[in-house]
Motif scaffolding. Structure first.
Motif, PDB file in Angstrom:
ATOM      1  N   LEU A  31     -36.480 -66.479 -36.671  1.00 39.74           N
ATOM      2  CA  LEU A  31     -36.666 -67.820 -37.230  1.00 39.74           C
ATOM      3  C   LEU A  31     -37.950 -68.492 -36.747  1.00 39.74           C
ATOM      4  O   LEU A  31     -38.767 -68.931 -37.566  1.00 39.74           O
ATOM      5  N   GLN A  32     -38.114 -68.580 -35.418  1.00 45.08           N
ATOM      6  CA  GLN A  32     -39.278 -69.301 -34.881  1.00 45.08           C
ATOM      7  C   GLN A  32     -40.608 -68.652 -35.285  1.00 45.08           C
ATOM      8  O   GLN A  32     -41.480 -69.334 -35.807  1.00 45.08           O
ATOM      9  N   PRO A  33     -40.789 -67.344 -35.057  1.00 42.01           N
ATOM     10  CA  PRO A  33     -42.111 -66.779 -35.335  1.00 42.01           C
ATOM     11  C   PRO A  33     -42.357 -66.369 -36.788  1.00 42.01           C
ATOM     12  O   PRO A  33     -43.511 -66.292 -37.210  1.00 42.01           O
ATOM     13  N   LEU A  34     -41.310 -66.114 -37.566  1.00 40.77           N
ATOM     14  CA  LEU A  34     -41.499 -65.591 -38.916  1.00 40.77           C
ATOM     15  C   LEU A  34     -41.066 -66.558 -40.015  1.00 40.77           C
ATOM     16  O   LEU A  34     -41.816 -66.819 -40.949  1.00 40.77           O
ATOM     17  N   VAL A  35     -39.848 -67.062 -39.921  1.00 38.48           N
ATOM     18  CA  VAL A  35     -39.289 -67.860 -41.009  1.00 38.48           C
ATOM     19  C   VAL A  35     -39.927 -69.249 -41.089  1.00 38.48           C
ATOM     20  O   VAL A  35     -40.383 -69.663 -42.155  1.00 38.48           O
ATOM     21  N   VAL A  36     -39.953 -69.960 -39.991  1.00 37.53           N
ATOM     22  CA  VAL A  36     -40.476 -71.325 -40.030  1.00 37.53           C
ATOM     23  C   VAL A  36     -41.935 -71.351 -40.493  1.00 37.53           C
ATOM     24  O   VAL A  36     -42.271 -72.130 -41.396  1.00 37.53           O
ATOM     25  N   PRO A  37     -42.820 -70.508 -39.959  1.00 35.29           N
ATOM     26  CA  PRO A  37     -44.197 -70.519 -40.482  1.00 35.29           C
ATOM     27  C   PRO A  37     -44.272 -70.159 -41.974  1.00 35.29           C
ATOM     28  O   PRO A  37     -45.082 -70.742 -42.710  1.00 35.29           O
ATOM     29  N   ALA A  38     -43.443 -69.227 -42.423  1.00 31.69           N
ATOM     30  CA  ALA A  38     -43.445 -68.859 -43.846  1.00 31.69           C
ATOM     31  C   ALA A  38     -42.999 -70.042 -44.699  1.00 31.69           C
ATOM     32  O   ALA A  38     -43.625 -70.346 -45.726  1.00 31.69           O
ATOM     33  N   LEU A  39     -41.935 -70.709 -44.286  1.00 29.80           N
ATOM     34  CA  LEU A  39     -41.451 -71.861 -45.044  1.00 29.80           C
ATOM     35  C   LEU A  39     -42.481 -72.989 -45.053  1.00 29.80           C
ATOM     36  O   LEU A  39     -42.683 -73.650 -46.076  1.00 29.80           O
ATOM     37  N   GLN A  40     -43.154 -73.184 -43.938  1.00 30.30           N
ATOM     38  CA  GLN A  40     -44.195 -74.217 -43.875  1.00 30.30           C
ATOM     39  C   GLN A  40     -45.357 -73.864 -44.805  1.00 30.30           C
ATOM     40  O   GLN A  40     -45.929 -74.743 -45.456  1.00 30.30           O
TER      41      GLN A  40
END
Length: 149
Positions: A31-40
């Motif tokens: 979540l922290q390194p992959l998902v959140v940056p992708a969603l942002q």
């Protein structure tokens, strides 16, 4: 096991999950390194579509999702799996199985998985995602039973 995320605009790198995926592992390594940056990168209307797997619904993950202001699609407890990522996994499997001879070791398999993941055409992914409306319509029409998807 590998984890990956797709959208009409981008795909995450594959992440090799070593051992059992726990909520803490899911939060800290995915979540922290992959998902959140992708969603942002996608923008404020981005929605996370995961499933009801225990690591995805742990208290720590739910708190993190709220604090990170991630929009998450809600799933009923006993819902059919309509997630387009499942078809992406099928495509990835077909592509890797075309390699001959089979991979010699885990490292080679992971390399091929990432190579083939990156090689899936964007149009294929967009078609999967844009089929969500029809998937839901068919699921409702069949009272949650079997559909062509």
């Amino acid at each position: 096991m590998v984890w990956g995320g797709i959208s009409t605009r981008l795909r995450t790198p594959l992440y090799h999950v070593v051992g059992n995926l726990t909520g803490v592992h899911y939060q800290n390594e995915i979540l922290q390194p992959l998902v959140v940056p992708a969603l942002q990168a996608i923008g404020p209307r981005a929605i996370l579509q995961d499933d009801n797997a225990p690591p995805h619904r742990s208290a720590a993950v739910n708190t993190f999702i709220q604090q990170a202001r991630v929009n998450r699609m809600l799933w009923p407890a006993n819902s059919p799996d309509l997630n387009p990522i499942e078809h992406m996994w099928d495509e990835l499997c077909r592509r890797v199985q075309q390699h001959h001879p089979p991979p010699a070791n885990l490292g080679q398999l992971l390399q091929w998985l990432q190579q083939e993941w990156n090689g899936v055409p964007r149009a294929f992914i967009c078609n999967l995602i844009h089929s969500m409306r029809q998937r839901c319509v068919e699921c409702l029409a069949h009272n949650g039973g079997h559909t062509r998807y």
